[in-house]
Design a protein around this motif. Structure first.
Motif, mmCIF file in Angstrom:
data_model
loop_
_atom_site.group_PDB
_atom_site.id
_atom_site.type_symbol
_atom_site.label_atom_id
_atom_site.label_comp_id
_atom_site.label_asym_id
_atom_site.label_seq_id
_atom_site.Cartn_x
_atom_site.Cartn_y
_atom_site.Cartn_z
ATOM 1 N N UNK A 240 0.504 -0.949 -0.061
ATOM 2 C CA UNK A 240 -0.211 0.590 0.255
ATOM 3 C C UNK A 240 0.883 1.026 0.522
ATOM 4 N N UNK A 241 1.343 1.336 0.610
ATOM 5 C CA UNK A 241 2.461 2.280 0.615
ATOM 6 C C UNK A 241 3.587 2.728 -0.010
ATOM 7 N N UNK A 242 3.598 2.022 -0.971
ATOM 8 C CA UNK A 242 4.926 1.301 -2.203
ATOM 9 C C UNK A 242 3.330 1.306 -3.389
ATOM 10 N N UNK A 243 2.597 1.916 -3.396
ATOM 11 C CA UNK A 243 1.669 1.299 -3.998
ATOM 12 C C UNK A 243 1.348 0.386 -5.514
ATOM 13 N N UNK A 244 1.859 -0.491 -5.137
ATOM 14 C CA UNK A 244 1.294 -1.780 -5.977
ATOM 15 C C UNK A 244 0.896 -2.762 -5.592
ATOM 16 N N UNK A 245 0.022 -2.198 -4.818
ATOM 17 C CA UNK A 245 -1.032 -2.993 -4.360
ATOM 18 C C UNK A 245 -2.463 -2.769 -5.693
ATOM 19 N N UNK A 246 -2.432 -4.316 -5.974
ATOM 20 C CA UNK A 246 -3.471 -3.553 -7.442
ATOM 21 C C UNK A 246 -4.540 -3.925 -6.829
ATOM 22 N N UNK A 247 -5.260 -4.807 -5.571
ATOM 23 C CA UNK A 247 -6.417 -5.163 -5.477
ATOM 24 C C UNK A 247 -6.575 -5.165 -3.867
ATOM 25 N N UNK A 248 -7.404 -5.007 -3.342
ATOM 26 C CA UNK A 248 -7.187 -5.801 -1.367
ATOM 27 C C UNK A 248 -8.097 -6.575 -1.687
ATOM 28 N N UNK A 249 -7.652 -7.413 -0.503
ATOM 29 C CA UNK A 249 -7.808 -8.696 -0.409
ATOM 30 C C UNK A 249 -9.311 -8.802 0.577
ATOM 31 N N UNK A 250 -10.437 -9.337 0.952
ATOM 32 C CA UNK A 250 -10.932 -9.640 1.841
ATOM 33 C C UNK A 250 -11.336 -11.269 2.108
ATOM 34 N N UNK A 251 -11.854 -11.826 3.134
ATOM 35 C CA UNK A 251 -11.478 -13.020 3.882
ATOM 36 C C UNK A 251 -12.953 -13.377 3.920
#
Length: 410
Positions: free
Chosen positions: A79-90
């Motif tokens: 998230x900090x490096x802005x490389x998270x494309x999609x957030x995961x939920x379980x």
């Protein structure tokens, strides 16, 4: 006089155990997962071109715990490096409050749903899948299935034109994190799955080529085995909230794999406990230091958090005596807390078996190493115990009873 003796537990040498583990690689599929070519997985997922910003994983146990362990370890860096494309939920629990609370966090129209079940008939997973299907329309544009190729869930997917990814039959659920179970959602979310497998390969190579980890793993496993009747509780003390998911994954892996009836019809098992530092310094540490001597402790530290957040160099009225912490990096503080705890156990209570694992940094490579290290350690301990590490008859009994109860209910 006839004297029949049945003693299957002749003390095995390290060489015997190593030979058996090498032989086991021919049938147990998780050993080969670090060597998978990911190009096919990545190409298929790229072609599917899912645009959703959120991913909801529907599964339980081995279908979710490993993926959550990796996601929880890496997500803040991503998230900090802005490389998270999609957030995961379980979606793991049939607790209705938790279920609807998780739904409330989603934009259902902008969510990719991934249903994961090795058997394809897991009650918890299918129950949640049914509920979600009743409130959002699912089709090939927002649904993926990960299962065995001949499961009923796979048949459902084929009948509805849903893309599927296979779970190999010879890979058990709790050992499946490095299969499609983990690789598919992690790649979609923006994680480097090649680095993840590279880390696992490093552990595999070091052990099977009899390098540094060969002696370390065998010695550790033998210690657990030879002292199992004294130190039958194994605690992991992880000094980072980022390892909370790993702790949960370890508890399933260790408990479900090693709690078995052995070849001599004797109940075996080592009890896993997952602790987080520094929080559990203020609770469980007291039991470790002055409680019953039935626990081993493995401390896990992250050497470099790559975060220089400091304790503010300010003076608070009435708390002047604590100004000696001013300006200290939090990453230094948490590792000093770990060092102090280790010293308190090691130096003053020498009858508590401990060891230390140091993770270099927060990366896919490092978490891949840690996960495969514990999978391999579990297999080696299982060999010493002379059990089947990969079945779970104690769990299956409960599933059968639940199925009958549900049928009667309806």
């Amino acid at each position: 006089m006839k004297n029949n003796l049945y003693y299957p537990f002749v003390s095995l040498s390290d060489e015997d155990i190593f030979t058996e583990i090498k032989k086991e690689r021919e049938d147990i599929g998780y050993y080969s997962l670090p060597y998978v070519d990911t190009s096919v997985i990545k190409s298929r997922l790229d072609n599917l071109d899912f645009k959703q910003k959120q991913i909801a994983i529907i599964g339980i146990g081995g279908s979710t715990l490993g993926t959550y362990a990796i996601y929880n370890f890496l997500k803040y860096n991503k998230q900090r490096n802005k490389t998270l494309k999609k957030e995961l939920f379980f979606f793991e629990s049939t607790d209705p409050i938790n279920l609807n609370g998780t739904i409330a966090q989603l934009n259902l129209e902008d969510t990719l749903f991934i249903v994961i079940s090795k058997s394809g008939t897991t009650i918890e997973t299918i129950s949640i899948f049914k509920y979600l299907s009743s409130i959002v329309k699912m089709n090939s544009q927002n649904l993926l299935v990960i299962t065995e190729d001949d499961s009923k869930l796979n048949s459902f997917a084929a009948a509805n034109g849903i893309s599927t990814f296979e779970i190999p039959k010879n890979v058990g659920g709790r050992f499946s994190v490095l299969s499609n179970v983990g690789l598919v959602p992690l790649y979609l979310a923006g994680f480097d799955i090649d680095e993840l497998l590279k880390g696992a390969r490093k552990i595999s190579t070091s052990f099977f080529e009899q390098n540094e980890l060969y002696n370390q793993l065998l010695k550790k496993a033998r210690t657990y085995y030879e002292y199992k009747d004294v130190y039958n509780i194994n605690a992991i003390f992880s000094y980072s909230q980022l390892l909370e998911g790993f702790n949960k994954w370890y508890i399933q892996l260790w408990g479900e794999s090693l709690g078995k009836i052995d070849a001599n019809n004797t109940n075996q098992g080592l009890t896993p406990i997952g602790l987080l530092g520094p929080v559990d310094q203020h609770s469980f540490l007291q039991l470790i230091v002055e409680g019953k001597r039935d626990k081993t402790v493995t401390f896990i530290k992250i050497k470099d958090f790559k975060d220089d957040t400091k304790i503010a160099p300010i003076t608070l009225e009435g708390l002047e005596d604590l100004d000696y912490i001013n300006g200290l990096n939090f990453k230094e503080l948490i590792n000093l807390q770990a060092d102090a705890t280790i010293a308190s156990v090691k130096e003053y209570k020498k009858d508590i078996p401990i060891d230390l694992i140091e993770i270099e940094e927060i990366s896919e490579f490092e978490i891949g190493k840690l996960l495969f290290y514990y999978e391999l350690l579990t297999s080696i301990v299982g060999k010493f115990l002379r059990i089947n590490t990969y079945d779970q008859p104690g769990v299956e009994g409960g599933k059968i009873i639940l199925k009958e109860m549900l049928k009667k209910k309806n």
